[in-house]
Scaffold this active site. Structure first.
Site, PDB file in Angstrom:
ATOM      1  CE1 TYR A 115      -4.624   1.616  -5.891  1.00  0.00           C
ATOM      2  CE2 TYR A 115      -3.447   3.695  -5.616  1.00  0.00           C
ATOM      3  CZ  TYR A 115      -3.539   2.333  -5.406  1.00  0.00           C
ATOM      4  OH  TYR A 115      -2.544   1.690  -4.716  1.00  0.00           O
ATOM      5  CB  CYS A 173      -0.908   0.008   1.231  1.00  0.00           C
ATOM      6  SG  CYS A 173      -1.863   1.539   1.399  1.00  0.00           S
TER       7      CYS A 173
END
Length: 326
Positions: A184, A53
């Site tokens: 994203y 992440c």
């Protein structure tokens, strides 16, 4: 097949126009010394992350740079997401050794049993109560840089200097909107228009920063700031994951001479490369069960490249001392 069926984990973040908008954070009470805030206290808190992440990674980098390892402990979840979210399967017995939990979801369920969002990292947890404290990934590094200052190591860098905070905040907003979130937005878009909008914004910003870094070693001169940390965590994942999995394939990081040298420069500094898990990044984005269909990878095969040795190549940026271009 609908996009929501393809991406059930992210269904609540997909808008009607086909665009992706990151969810709001559940734990947002700030750290500080005013009433109602979480008072910084060494040994009281634990930072939970997983290596793939980028948002969690930047908190870990700042913790390392500022010497807060002893003040804030670190719990590491597996980079393979399960049906219950991030799991502590890397630890003995499959539970976090300090908090005694198997899934990060348990922290979210304790706060709000009806919570419909994704249990995310980073999240700081109160060790004494086991309750979630702060998951505000956008502001978390700033708390570590400011109100946690009494616990910084001697000689810690000033990553958020007072004289530059307005400019850093402005650049951080841009980096977050068009680069950190941009990959994203492109990758999870479920309309061509939304994808192209995110794609164009992403590469427009990378082109701008490529020019900016032609004359400046780092984003604000010859010293590292919070903005460099935020940009780095996307760049280090770009060729290994985003370029292929998220279709951000106009250019690779290695096609940008200045950005590529800049990223290697940071990678070779303590706190950056030694907290970067390229193998975890490659396997998580390509082979995690919740992304396999999205990555058109039903067998869970993940690539072995790019070669990590490339990150150790000379960056040739030491001669750049400052003078960033506005």
């Amino acid at each position: 097949m609908s996009v929501n069926k393809k991406h059930p984990v992210f269904a609540t973040e997909l808008k009607a126009d086909g665009s992706f908008e990151p969810q709001a954070n559940l734990f947002t009470v700030p750290f500080g010394y005013s009433p109602g805030e979480h008072r910084p206290q060494p040994g009281r808190y634990r930072l939970l992350w997983m290596k793939a992440c980028p948002y969690a990674h930047r908190a870990v980098i700042v913790r390392r740079l500022l010497g807060l390892e002893e003040a804030i402990s670190l719990g590491t979840a597996s980079h393979f997401r399960t049906a219950y979210g991030w799991e502590f399967s890397l630890d003995a017995g499959g539970v976090d050794p300090v908090l005694g939990i198997r899934y990060i979801k348990e922290i979210y369920d304790a706060e709000d049993p009806g919570y419909k969002g994704r249990p995310t990292v980073p999240i700081i947890v109160d060790v004494q109560t086991g309750r979630g404290v702060n998951s505000d990934y956008f502001r978390l590094t700033n708390y570590l840089e400011t109100v946690w200052a009494p616990f910084h190591k001697e000689g810690a860098p000033d990553l958020y200097p007072q004289r530059l905070r307005s400019e850093i905040d402005t650049l951080n907003d841009i980096i977050f909107r068009d680069i950190n979130s941009g990959v994203y937005k492109a990758g999870f878009a479920h309309s061509q228009a939304a994808y192209e909008q995110a794609f164009d914004a992403l590469f427009d910003r990378l082109d701008e920063l490529e020019q900016r870094l032609e004359r400046s070693r780092y984003l604000f001169g010859d010293f590292i700031t919070d903005s460099d940390v935020r940009l780095y965590t996307t760049l280090v994942r770009f060729d290994a994951a985003y370029y292929t999995v998220f279709n951000t394939n106009r250019s690779r990081l290695t096609d940008f001479p200045n950005l590529w040298g800049y990223a290697r420069d940071l990678y070779q500094l303590p706190g950056f490369g030694d907290t970067t898990g390229l193998a975890a990044i490659r396997s998580s984005y390509h082979a995690s069960p919740h992304l396999r269909g999205f990555a058109r990878n039903p067998y869970g095969i993940y690539p072995l490249g790019p070669d990590e040795r490339d990150w150790a190549a000379p960056h040739r940026r030491s001669h750049l001392k400052g003078g960033y271009s506005r």
